[in-house]
Every structure is written in C-alpha cells, then in structure tokens.
Design a protein around this motif. Sequence first.
Motif, mmCIF file in Angstrom:
data_model
loop_
_atom_site.group_PDB
_atom_site.id
_atom_site.type_symbol
_atom_site.label_atom_id
_atom_site.label_comp_id
_atom_site.label_asym_id
_atom_site.label_seq_id
_atom_site.Cartn_x
_atom_site.Cartn_y
_atom_site.Cartn_z
ATOM 1 N N GLU A 42 17.071 52.973 47.431
ATOM 2 C CA GLU A 42 16.653 53.156 48.811
ATOM 3 C C GLU A 42 17.868 53.184 49.751
ATOM 4 O OE1 GLU A 42 12.273 50.970 48.411
ATOM 5 O OE2 GLU A 42 13.954 49.980 49.437
ATOM 6 N N ARG A 43 18.844 52.296 49.393
ATOM 7 C CA ARG A 43 20.056 52.300 50.227
ATOM 8 C C ARG A 43 20.784 53.637 50.135
ATOM 9 N NH1 ARG A 43 25.190 51.888 49.608
ATOM 10 N NH2 ARG A 43 24.975 51.636 47.360
ATOM 11 N N ARG A 75 18.894 56.113 52.047
ATOM 12 C CA ARG A 75 19.131 56.001 53.493
ATOM 13 C C ARG A 75 20.486 56.573 53.867
ATOM 14 N NH1 ARG A 75 16.793 50.910 52.664
ATOM 15 N NH2 ARG A 75 18.883 49.946 52.685
ATOM 16 N N GLU A 127 21.048 59.588 56.286
ATOM 17 C CA GLU A 127 21.884 59.497 57.489
ATOM 18 C C GLU A 127 22.978 60.569 57.472
ATOM 19 O OE1 GLU A 127 21.342 54.650 58.040
ATOM 20 O OE2 GLU A 127 23.260 55.514 57.381
#
Length: 390
Positions: free
Chosen positions: A235-236, A239, A243
């Motif tokens: 998930e990181r 993200r 981004e």
Amino acid sequence: MNAPTATLTPEAEVTAGDLAVLNEKTKIALLTDEKAFEDLLDKIRTEVRSHVPDLTTDKGRKAIASLAHKVTKTKTALDEAGKSLTEDLRKQVKTVDDSRRKIREKLDELRDEARKPLTDWEEAEEARQERVKVALSRLDSLTAIQVDDDSDVVALRLEEAEAFSIDPEEFRETAEIAQASKARVVENLTAYHAKLLREEADRAELARLRREQEEREKAEAARREQERQEREEAERRQREEAEAAERQRRQEEAAAQAKAEAEAAAQRAAEEAARKAREQAEAQARQEQEERERKHREELAEAQRRAEAAEAARKAEAEAQARREQEEKAKADAEAEAQRKREADRKHRGSVMGAAKEALMTHAGITEEAAKAAVLAIAAGEIPNVSIRF
C-alpha cells in the motif's frame, strides 16, 4: 520322743519319677536325712544332665517335657510325704519345712534346667513365626497402590516383591502360602505397572499434540503479521507510485489531459484489481486456516476423549483390584487361621494323649510302649466304654 529315721538301701535306690511308689519309711528318710536326699538329688541330676535333648522331632521334644515332668513328680511326692508325716515327725516341723523348701528349690532348678532346651526352642519358634507374619504382612502391603502412584513407584514395589526371599527353614509350614502370596503380588503389580505405562504414554501424546497446536498458532500469528507488513508495504508503494503519478500528471496535465485521464482510469482499475485480489487471497487464507484449526480441534477432542476414557478405566480397575485384593487377603487369612486351628488341635490332642500315656505308666505300672498303644487304641475307639476327652 525321737522321730523315726531310715536310710536308703541299695534296693531302695530311686530316680526321677519313681518316688511316688516308695514306702513311707524311705520317703521319711529322704526328708529327715540330708545325705539321703543329696544322694537322690545327685542321681536325679545325673539323669537330667545325661539326657541328650532332641528338638528336631516331636518325640524328642516330648521326651524333654517328660523328663521335666518326672522331676516335678519327685518334688510333689516328697512334698506330699512331708505333709503326711506322723504326729512325732510334725514335732520336727522346722527340719521338715527346711527340707521341703530345699527340695522345692533344688528340684525346681533341675526342672528348669531339664526343660531349658525346650523352653529355648519354644521362644525361638515364637520369634520365627512373628518374623514370618511381619514378612507376609509387608508382602501384602506392596499391593496397596495409591491413586497418585506412578509407574516408577509401582516398579520399585514390583522389584521388592520379586526379590522377596522365602527361606524354607524360616517359613516352614507357611512356605507354600508365602509362595502363593508372592506370585499373586508379582502378577498384580506387573499388570498394574503395564497399565500405568500405557496411561502415561497417552498423557504424553496428549501433551505433544497440545504443544504442536501452540506452535502452529504461533506460526500462524507470525504469518499473519508478515502478510500485514507486506500488505502495508504494498500500500505504501502504491501510495508513493500514486503520488509520483499524480505529480507527473500535474506536470503533464496541460499537454496530456486525455492521457492523464486514461492513466488515472487505468490506475483505478489496477487498484481495484489489486484490492479484489488481496481480498480474495485473504479470504482463501482465512478459509485454509479455519480448516486447519477445525481439524486440529477434532484431533485434540479425540485425544482428550481417549485420555478421559483411560482415566475412568484406570479408576475402575483400581477399585476392582482393591476389591480382589481384599477378597484374596480374606481368603489367605482364613486359610492361615484354619491351619493354625488344625495345628493347635493337633498339639492339644498330642498333649492330652501324652498325659494319658504318662498316667497309665504311673498308675498302671506298664511300659511306655504299652501305654502309648493303649492310648492310641482308646483314641481310635477300639476299647469299648472307654474314651479320651480332648
């Protein structure tokens, strides 16, 4: 008035047990002439001390008792003669009383000396029987198993029972009873020891299954933690990628609005696919884990059921074993009591018949063999209208 005196002639020489048939004159001489009594005492002492005691047979032990009885008869005859002295002799009461006292003391000493081998044997026999009783009691106590005794404790009891020594010279008439008791105790302890070993193995298996369950639960917890960390890392990364893509999108927004929208749609589709794949993987993992836990619970319940059944069977067997041992002990005690009564009856009959034989020898003047034959014939009911009361 002087008291009559008399001396012993060669024809009047007596030994222990003969004094009751002598004439009063000879008896008075023994009471009033110290030398005459000392001569008689020497003869009786010689007869007593020359006797070779035989304690290995019933006949030998009876011979010892008979010799002591003869000395007692001599003492009684002299004592009774002193009581029946004539009026003239009663004037010498002090002399007679002194003689009677000396006679009683000396002949009591000789009686005790004559009977000492038999007395020593009887004391040793009583001590032997007590040792046998204590040994058999200890042997029986080995089967008194406690509920919390384990296989090691029972193994020590079994070892002691197997090492139990039965000396024929020590146990004698109870040797067969002791052998039977030892065999019974060894058999019971052997069976109970094997049973405890099986139960302890079952408990060990149950403990092993529980340890494996705990290890599986720890491994599952570690796997879940690793999956959580991997999920958070994904998930990181997503993200960060989102981004980065967003920044790229903003930079290129003016020139590639259409392309950015297409990429955004593609990103959403990828995220949705990733989410669905992740949820599907988690659902599959949960289903597999639940199946493993269900199977393990079933195994654990089955092991618990076997252990409880074994424990219930062990308690039931222990109670049944206790009842069997009580019944066997009661039977053994009854057999021992019956043997003791038979032995006591045999000794009593022998004593009564021996006394009857001595009486026939004394009062009928017959030989010991004839007296013995007469007593046996009377006891067998072969002499009409004559019987022996036991």
